[in-house]
Write a protein that holds these residues in place. Structure first.
Motif, PDB file in Angstrom:
ATOM      1  N   ARG A 103     -13.419  31.034  13.825  1.00  0.00           N
ATOM      2  CA  ARG A 103     -13.447  30.939  12.416  1.00  0.00           C
ATOM      3  C   ARG A 103     -14.864  30.952  11.765  1.00  0.00           C
ATOM      4  N   VAL A 104     -14.979  31.948  10.817  1.00  0.00           N
ATOM      5  CA  VAL A 104     -16.330  31.958  10.071  1.00  0.00           C
ATOM      6  C   VAL A 104     -16.328  31.564   9.049  1.00  0.00           C
ATOM      7  N   THR A 105     -17.126  30.573   8.931  1.00  0.00           N
ATOM      8  CA  THR A 105     -17.289  30.027   7.325  1.00  0.00           C
ATOM      9  C   THR A 105     -18.949  30.213   6.891  1.00  0.00           C
ATOM     10  N   SER A 106     -18.890  29.430   5.396  1.00  0.00           N
ATOM     11  CA  SER A 106     -20.357  29.779   5.217  1.00  0.00           C
ATOM     12  C   SER A 106     -20.762  28.424   4.387  1.00  0.00           C
ATOM     13  N   ALA A 107     -22.263  28.435   4.276  1.00  0.00           N
ATOM     14  CA  ALA A 107     -22.830  27.526   3.426  1.00  0.00           C
ATOM     15  C   ALA A 107     -22.799  27.956   2.053  1.00  0.00           C
ATOM     16  N   ALA A 108     -23.298  27.032   1.063  1.00  0.00           N
ATOM     17  CA  ALA A 108     -23.680  27.726  -0.249  1.00  0.00           C
ATOM     18  C   ALA A 108     -24.629  28.745  -0.246  1.00  0.00           C
ATOM     19  N   PRO A 109     -24.453  29.819  -1.151  1.00  0.00           N
ATOM     20  CA  PRO A 109     -25.140  31.025  -1.046  1.00  0.00           C
ATOM     21  C   PRO A 109     -26.625  30.609  -1.653  1.00  0.00           C
ATOM     22  N   ALA A 110     -27.827  31.368  -1.032  1.00  0.00           N
ATOM     23  CA  ALA A 110     -28.891  31.075  -1.732  1.00  0.00           C
ATOM     24  C   ALA A 110     -29.087  32.410  -2.633  1.00  0.00           C
ATOM     25  N   ASP A 111     -30.511  32.709  -2.939  1.00  0.00           N
ATOM     26  CA  ASP A 111     -30.477  34.048  -3.758  1.00  0.00           C
ATOM     27  C   ASP A 111     -30.270  35.247  -3.072  1.00  0.00           C
ATOM     28  N   ALA A 112     -30.827  35.393  -2.000  1.00  0.00           N
ATOM     29  CA  ALA A 112     -30.441  36.501  -1.122  1.00  0.00           C
ATOM     30  C   ALA A 112     -29.995  36.267   0.068  1.00  0.00           C
ATOM     31  N   THR A 113     -29.716  35.236   0.583  1.00  0.00           N
ATOM     32  CA  THR A 113     -29.457  34.851   2.212  1.00  0.00           C
ATOM     33  C   THR A 113     -28.133  33.682   2.109  1.00  0.00           C
ATOM     34  N   ILE A 114     -27.575  33.663   3.154  1.00  0.00           N
ATOM     35  CA  ILE A 114     -26.517  32.780   3.164  1.00  0.00           C
ATOM     36  C   ILE A 114     -26.054  32.566   4.650  1.00  0.00           C
TER      37      ILE A 114
END
Length: 260
Positions: A41-52
């Motif tokens: 399962r792939v999840t994400s943190a909150a996005p930064a300006d051009a990275t996540i």
């Protein structure tokens, strides 16, 4: 807004579009364990300006799970739009939709991202109220993002029951909780604009001296322990709602089915 500029490229932002654990273009067969792993399962943190920052979690056949972010092999389906490092850090280099993949022990999980310029973040706000005759506001309730971009972020409602969660973008699950109330949850909410959403929470049904749980809430706010619909809340304005699961809930379901 401060943005990350890539050498020789336009300043870009990153926004979540869709999250998925596998190819959603078809209905997959039942997972076959490979080396004990049956899902990534792939999840994400909150996005930064051009990275996540992405996270890969392996689920095993015995029911256990483990963070394998640094052990997985990461790839971008379109490096012209976004690149991904060995640690799962995605960097936007273009504009469009791209799928990022994490593979571990032969099992793959995916996350679909929309890289855009500039990144947009939205706020979710509303009022938490009690399900009851007065619909009273619930102060000091915890409203939290439990899955999706920004998972772990939470706020506490003020004296008027109001909450506001800023900095969101994408598909999220949200909970509201407070002692004395049944937890509320909403899954798969797409936050793609500033949104207003009120939350209603049911009080935890009380028990009587014998330890029996109430069977219904009455229109005047009191509780009933009656075992039949006909007897419940007769001197208290009638039934506001029945407690489910419970004997009156089941009885009303039977009555409603018979009325069709």
């Amino acid at each position: 807004m401060e943005r990350l500029c890539l050498s020789g490229l336009t300043c870009v932002g990153l926004a979540i579009l869709v999250a998925c654990a596998a190819d959603t273009n078809h209905s997959p067969a039942a997972p076959t364990p490979t080396g004990g792993v049956f899902e990534i399962r792939v999840t994400s943190a909150a996005p930064a300006d051009a990275t996540i920052q992405l996270t890969a979690t392996a689920r095993f056949a015995d029911g256990s799970s483990r963070d394998v972010t640094t052990s997985a092999t990461w790839t971008s389906a379109n490096p012209a739009l976004a690149t991904v490092s060995a640690s799962g850090l995605v960097t936007a280099v273009g504009t469009g939709q791209v799928e990022v993949r994490a593979s571990y022990q032969g099992v793959m999980g995916t996350l679909t991202l929309q890289v855009d310029r500039p990144i947009q973040r939205f706020a979710l706000s509303g009022v938490v109220r009690e399900v009851g005759p007065s619909g009273a506001e619930v102060a000091n309730a915890r409203v939290e993002i439990v899955r999706g971009p920004g998972a772990g972020a939470f706020v506490t409602t003020d004296a008027a029951g109001m909450y506001r969660l800023p900095g969101l973008n994408g598909l999220v699950d949200i909970t509201a909780s407070k002692d004395g109330f049944i937890d509320w949850r909403l899954s798969n909410l797409t936050v793609d604009r500033d949104m207003h959403m009120d939350v209603t929470m049911y009080p935890t049904p009380p028990t009587n001296a014998s330890g029996a749980r109430a069977t219904a809430r009455c229109a005047d706010g009191s509780w009933s322990w009656s075992q039949t619909v006909a007897d419940a809340c007769t001197a208290h304005g009638g039934i506001l709602y029945t407690v489910c699961p419970g004997i009156l809930c089941a009885a009303l379901s039977t009555i409603n089915r018979g009325a069709r």
